[in-house]
Design a protein around this motif. Structure first.
Motif, mmCIF file in Angstrom:
data_model
loop_
_atom_site.group_PDB
_atom_site.id
_atom_site.type_symbol
_atom_site.label_atom_id
_atom_site.label_comp_id
_atom_site.label_asym_id
_atom_site.label_seq_id
_atom_site.Cartn_x
_atom_site.Cartn_y
_atom_site.Cartn_z
ATOM 1 N N GLY A 133 30.250 6.843 28.962
ATOM 2 C CA GLY A 133 30.432 5.526 29.539
ATOM 3 C C GLY A 133 29.181 5.049 30.257
ATOM 4 O O GLY A 133 28.345 5.849 30.679
ATOM 5 N N ALA A 134 29.058 3.720 30.408
ATOM 6 C CA ALA A 134 27.867 3.168 31.068
ATOM 7 C C ALA A 134 28.162 1.820 31.708
ATOM 8 O O ALA A 134 29.057 1.088 31.280
ATOM 9 C CB ALA A 134 26.722 3.031 30.077
ATOM 10 N N ILE A 135 27.387 1.526 32.742
ATOM 11 C CA ILE A 135 27.399 0.234 33.417
ATOM 12 C C ILE A 135 25.974 -0.308 33.373
ATOM 13 O O ILE A 135 25.016 0.433 33.604
ATOM 14 C CB ILE A 135 27.857 0.376 34.878
ATOM 15 C CG1 ILE A 135 29.321 0.828 34.944
ATOM 16 C CG2 ILE A 135 27.671 -0.929 35.647
ATOM 17 C CD1 ILE A 135 29.769 1.230 36.337
ATOM 18 N N ILE A 136 25.834 -1.600 33.070
ATOM 19 C CA ILE A 136 24.522 -2.252 33.048
ATOM 20 C C ILE A 136 24.520 -3.397 34.042
ATOM 21 O O ILE A 136 25.431 -4.241 34.023
ATOM 22 C CB ILE A 136 24.179 -2.797 31.649
ATOM 23 C CG1 ILE A 136 24.292 -1.714 30.575
ATOM 24 C CG2 ILE A 136 22.768 -3.407 31.642
ATOM 25 C CD1 ILE A 136 24.235 -2.263 29.153
ATOM 26 N N HIS A 137 23.511 -3.435 34.905
ATOM 27 C CA HIS A 137 23.314 -4.553 35.824
ATOM 28 C C HIS A 137 21.985 -5.225 35.502
ATOM 29 O O HIS A 137 20.974 -4.542 35.315
ATOM 30 C CB HIS A 137 23.264 -4.084 37.280
ATOM 31 C CG HIS A 137 24.549 -3.503 37.767
ATOM 32 N ND1 HIS A 137 24.622 -2.715 38.888
ATOM 33 C CD2 HIS A 137 25.822 -3.610 37.300
ATOM 34 C CE1 HIS A 137 25.877 -2.352 39.090
ATOM 35 N NE2 HIS A 137 26.621 -2.874 38.137
ATOM 36 N N THR A 138 21.987 -6.544 35.469
ATOM 37 C CA THR A 138 20.731 -7.289 35.356
ATOM 38 C C THR A 138 20.337 -7.753 36.746
ATOM 39 O O THR A 138 20.996 -8.620 37.327
ATOM 40 C CB THR A 138 20.877 -8.496 34.415
ATOM 41 O OG1 THR A 138 21.192 -8.037 33.097
ATOM 42 C CG2 THR A 138 19.573 -9.286 34.355
ATOM 43 N N THR A 139 19.285 -7.157 37.286
ATOM 44 C CA THR A 139 18.773 -7.622 38.572
ATOM 45 C C THR A 139 17.621 -8.592 38.273
ATOM 46 O O THR A 139 17.805 -9.534 37.536
ATOM 47 C CB THR A 139 18.351 -6.443 39.474
ATOM 48 O OG1 THR A 139 17.331 -5.682 38.844
ATOM 49 C CG2 THR A 139 19.550 -5.558 39.774
ATOM 50 N N SER A 140 16.447 -8.362 38.813
ATOM 51 C CA SER A 140 15.359 -9.310 38.579
ATOM 52 C C SER A 140 14.054 -8.774 39.149
ATOM 53 O O SER A 140 14.069 -7.971 40.098
ATOM 54 C CB SER A 140 15.678 -10.654 39.248
ATOM 55 O OG SER A 140 14.571 -11.536 39.199
ATOM 56 N N VAL A 141 12.950 -9.246 38.603
ATOM 57 C CA VAL A 141 11.648 -8.973 39.216
ATOM 58 C C VAL A 141 11.636 -9.492 40.654
ATOM 59 O O VAL A 141 10.905 -8.991 41.508
ATOM 60 C CB VAL A 141 10.518 -9.618 38.381
ATOM 61 C CG1 VAL A 141 10.617 -11.137 38.392
ATOM 62 C CG2 VAL A 141 9.151 -9.180 38.875
ATOM 63 N N LEU A 142 12.484 -10.490 40.944
ATOM 64 C CA LEU A 142 12.538 -11.076 42.281
ATOM 65 C C LEU A 142 13.221 -10.161 43.293
ATOM 66 O O LEU A 142 13.261 -10.479 44.485
ATOM 67 C CB LEU A 142 13.242 -12.436 42.233
ATOM 68 C CG LEU A 142 12.600 -13.479 41.308
ATOM 69 C CD1 LEU A 142 13.345 -14.798 41.383
ATOM 70 C CD2 LEU A 142 11.121 -13.665 41.625
#
Length: 254
Positions: A133-142
């Protein structure tokens, strides 16, 4: 990580990066479920990619989140939760009192951060039950260097970045096999930052970097110019700040 024959849920998957991710995951043999608030956009995505499963759902709504979980459970569950849904507001001068600052920040934090925690809490046991299983988060260069014109958005992504690292470590301590990935994009050519000029990475290249990172079990995926900003911020933080905030940003805030 083996992505073929797995099932992924992509929130905010009816447009932009989310829709591009849906396309590329389908191409490699992943079962894809997308969510979004607009039925018209979901219908358009389904028409474009018939193998998609599209569910109307608002990540900011408690009841929608629970309903989404139940529908996904009925569909056989998922192996990967991709928390992609996000919003961003242009920040006017924070040094001048304005109720919109608080309203915008609350909206961004609710969707970009708090909604992610809610969905993770709902789906975590399901993900733990999967072989991989996996979780993906999109954060940011910011989350490394804040943007003056997207100040509260930067703050919401920084909160998500810290939570991502903590969640990964908590799961490791608990001997869980669930993998937690963080994708850090630079400026991406989507509707969200249509107001910004300058260099932008395409959603296609960003998702390609994401998939390569997942396959390699690269838990922190710095795409495009994020790699450069990350290094510069460690060595020359003032230079990194000016790179993210060029002089024209000062004029915008006046």
């Amino acid at each position: 990580m083996d992505l073929k024959n797995k099932a992924i849920l992509i929130t905010g998957g009816s447009a932009g990066i989310g829709l591009e991710a849906a396309k590329q995951f389908l191409e490699i043999g992943t079962k894809v479920i997308i969510t979004g608030r607009s039925q018209d956009r979901l219908d358009a995505a389904k028409k474009r990619y018939p193998n998609l499963i599209a569910i109307k759902s608002d990540v900011a709504n408690d009841e929608d989140a629970i309903s989404l979980y139940r529908k996904v459970e009925q569909l056989g569950g998922i192996d990967i939760l991709y928390n992609k849904a996000g919003v961003g507001m242009v920040s006017t001068n924070l040094g001048v009192p304005n109720d919109k600052h608080f309203e915008s920040a609350a909206h961004e934090m609710k969707i970009n951060y708090l909604a992610v925690i809610r969905l993770n809490n709902l789906f975590l046991e399901m993900l733990k039950s999967r072989r991989e299983g996996a979780i993906i988060h999109t954060t940011s260069v910011l989350s490394y260097v804040p943007s003056l014109i997207e100040a509260t958005y930067s703050a919401s992504k920084t909160a998500l970045a810290f939570y991502t690292k903590s969640l990964r470590e908590h799961l490791r301590i608990a001997n869980s096999d669930v993998k937690v990935f963080e994708l850090l994009p630079p400026a991406v050519d989507t509707e969200l930052i249509a107001h910004r000029t300058g260099k932008k990475i395409s959603p296609e290249k960003l998702v390609q970097a994401l998939i390569i990172g997942l396959i390699k079990d690269q838990y922190t995926i710095r795409a495009g110019d994020t790699k450069v900003v990350y290094i510069l911020n460690r060595l020359f933080p003032k230079l990194a700040f000016r790179l993210v905030n060029p002089r024209k940003a000062d004029k915008f805030l006046q």
